[in-house]
Design an enzyme around this catalytic site. Structure first.
Site, short mmCIF file in Angstrom:
data_model
loop_
_atom_site.label_atom_id
_atom_site.label_comp_id
_atom_site.label_asym_id
_atom_site.label_seq_id
_atom_site.Cartn_x
_atom_site.Cartn_y
_atom_site.Cartn_z
N HIS A 131 0.82 -1.23 0.00
CA HIS A 131 0.00 0.00 0.00
C HIS A 131 0.85 1.27 0.00
O HIS A 131 0.56 2.22 0.73
CB HIS A 131 -0.98 0.00 1.17
CG HIS A 131 -2.18 -0.87 0.92
ND1 HIS A 131 -3.01 -0.69 -0.17
CD2 HIS A 131 -2.66 -1.94 1.59
CE1 HIS A 131 -3.96 -1.62 -0.15
NE2 HIS A 131 -3.77 -2.39 0.90
N ASP A 134 -1.74 -9.77 8.28
CA ASP A 134 -2.27 -10.68 7.25
C ASP A 134 -1.21 -11.43 6.46
O ASP A 134 -1.43 -12.57 6.06
CB ASP A 134 -3.21 -9.93 6.29
CG ASP A 134 -2.57 -8.70 5.68
OD1 ASP A 134 -2.19 -8.74 4.50
OD2 ASP A 134 -2.45 -7.69 6.38
N ASP A 165 0.63 -4.57 5.29
CA ASP A 165 -0.46 -5.46 4.87
C ASP A 165 -0.52 -5.53 3.34
O ASP A 165 -0.02 -4.64 2.65
CB ASP A 165 -1.81 -4.99 5.42
CG ASP A 165 -2.16 -3.57 4.98
OD1 ASP A 165 -1.25 -2.72 4.96
OD2 ASP A 165 -3.34 -3.31 4.65
N GLU A 166 -1.13 -6.59 2.85
CA GLU A 166 -1.47 -6.74 1.44
C GLU A 166 -0.31 -6.37 0.51
O GLU A 166 -0.44 -5.50 -0.35
CB GLU A 166 -2.73 -5.92 1.12
CG GLU A 166 -3.93 -6.43 1.92
CD GLU A 166 -5.23 -5.68 1.64
OE1 GLU A 166 -5.17 -4.49 1.27
OE2 GLU A 166 -6.31 -6.28 1.81
N VAL A 167 0.82 -7.05 0.71
CA VAL A 167 2.01 -6.80 -0.12
C VAL A 167 1.86 -7.63 -1.40
O VAL A 167 2.44 -8.71 -1.53
CB VAL A 167 3.31 -7.12 0.65
CG1 VAL A 167 4.53 -6.67 -0.14
CG2 VAL A 167 3.30 -6.44 2.02
#
Length: 479
Positions: free
Chosen positions: A94, A201, A150-152
């Site tokens: 992000h 996550d 998060d969300e890499v």
């Protein structure tokens, strides 16, 4: 009364990457949060932070970033109300607000993935550390920092990552952990007293052994997020217990009071977010004593990411936030929890969609007038008569694309269609203007413009096109 929520902090997440409140409104919100029993703010500045020097290009252009003085005054005001301020600075995934800029393109893991930093470039690491340095410097006495992570997406897909992964025994998990550990260690070297929080996550699928060997134990406190109303209690408890068994016993939860229903939701459902908190209460009640739950961050996403559209704005989500906090305090969505909120905010219902228009001022519920107007306009925009106007029997039967193109229409019926479309247009434009006037008092002009173009323009445009086309046709048909 002892709160059913375990001892720990209740943080409210301020997502400033969309609809950043004007400073006066921000202070009113902080005042309300304090009265609702909030212990701290998790502030995600993104491009609203006044980055300087080589990072100045990261500042927003649609509206001015907050000034240094405004960032300091926000903190001072929050502290005067007994609230801690914890900045959230993304350091891996992000990173869209950074990597969208042309000078930063070379730091992406993949050219078409704007959010993920290449973990192999020293320049990228230095960039992250300079961002952190500027944020910490502008938060005097800061004790806690959230580093995102998060969300890499697409990690391991870049050429340098593929080369790195070609060595025997190396995995994408290790690639993720090595970058985060490097950042966390550098933070501890620069600010030894700093507590570091990160999203969990990317670690959910990792084994205890992998986590133990990562070097993160004792460096970071994972924050497990789940915003769904049907959160799986057993799975969530197992995850928290796994982190604890790996040596990460200091953990956080993250729930949601807005911004997690769909990417374009305009008005939140309080019940949906209450259900999420009821599930989190069950998780907290099921944890072993070894798990040291530090607290819960109640997130309020303003966008799903930097490049997505606006979700629900803060003013329509305050009843949801208040009820979620009361649910945590009461251990359930009880009648007492509901009545406390309706009394505190001066509203007849905890569902913002049903609060109705009143003459009440905004002193109890900052942004109430705008919330009422937003609900009214949203209801109009979603009414079937307006949204599907072009699909009604008369338009499809007497003013189809075929008939428009040839300008051969029934004047009598098309005049009736024109009259109806004009009425809808006038009503929509009047309501939209009232929303815009109120919205620019609380948010930047650019937010009002974006909100209008996102929600109002797609509904108004077909009606306008119909009225214009009918006028053109009638000029050919009526003397």
């Amino acid at each position: 009364m002892k709160s059913p929520w375990p001892k720990g902090k209740k943080l409210v997440h301020l997502d400033l990457k969309g609809a950043p409140p004007r400073v006066e409104y921000l202070h009113k919100l902080i005042e309300l949060f304090s009265q609702l029993g909030v212990d701290g703010l998790l502030v995600e500045y993104e491009d609203m932070f006044p980055y300087e020097g080589g990072l100045k290009l990261l500042q927003a252009t649609a509206q001015p970033a907050y000034s240094r003085e405004e960032v300091l005054s926000m903190q001072e005001f929050a502290k005067s109300k007994g609230m801690e301020v914890i900045p959230l600075v993304q350091t891996f995934g992000h990173m869209e607000f950074v990597l969208k800029h042309r000078p930063m393109w070379s730091l992406r893991e993949m050219a078409h993935c704007v959010g993920t930093l290449n973990p192999h470039k020293e320049e990228g690491f230095r960039l992250v550390m300079e961002m952190l340095r500027q944020v910490v410097e502008l938060h005097p006495g800061l004790n806690t920092l959230h580093i995102g992570a998060d969300e890499v997406y697409m990690l391991g897909e870049g050429e340098e990552s593929k080369l790195w992964l070609a060595s025997p025994g190396r995995t994408v998990e290790q690639l993720f952990l090595s970058h985060v550990t490097k950042v966390a260690q550098a933070i501890k070297e620069a600010w030894p007293h700093m507590t570091i929080i990160m999203w969990d996550d990317m670690m959910r699928g990792m084994s205890q052994d992998t986590l133990k060997a990562s070097g993160l134990v004792g460096l970071v406190q994972p924050m497990l997020w789940d915003y769904t109303p049907n959160l799986d209690v057993d799975t969530t408890v197992s995850l928290l217990e796994k982190y604890c068994s790996a040596g990460m016993s200091e953990l956080w939860a993250a729930s949601s009071f807005k911004g997690s229903t769909s990417v374009y939701t305009c008005v939140p459902s309080t019940q949906r977010h209450v259900d999420n908190h009821v599930q989190w209460l069950k998780v907290a009640a099921s944890l072993s004593v070894a798990v040291n739950l530090q607290g819960i961050a109640i997130t309020g996403w303003q966008r799903y990411d930097h490049l997505s559209v606006l979700c629900e704005l803060m003013h329509v989500a305050l009843p949801s936030l208040a009820v979620c906090l009361q649910t945590l305090d009461h251990g359930q969505f009880s009648a007492e929890a509901q009545s406390r909120v309706t009394e505190r905010l001066g509203i007849p219902s905890v569902e913002v969609e049903t609060i109705g228009r009143t003459s009440a001022d905004d002193s109890l519920f900052p942004g109430r007038k705008l919330a009422e107007l937003t609900v009214e306009l949203n209801s109009l925009l979603n009414s079937e008569d307006i949204r599907f106007f072009e699909n009604n029997m008369y338009v499809r039967g007497w003013f189809s694309p075929y008939q428009r193109q040839r300008k051969m229409v029934s004047p009598l019926i098309t005049m009736q269609i024109h009259s109806q479309a004009s009425t809808y247009l006038a009503t929509l434009q009047e309501k939209a203007e009232a929303v815009r006037e109120e919205m620019v008092r609380l948010y930047p002009d650019s937010t009002a413009q974006e909100w209008m173009e996102e929600h109002v323009s797609p509904v108004v445009a077909p009606l306008q096109r119909t009225t214009e086309d009918i006028s053109a046709c009638l000029n050919q048909m009526v003397p």
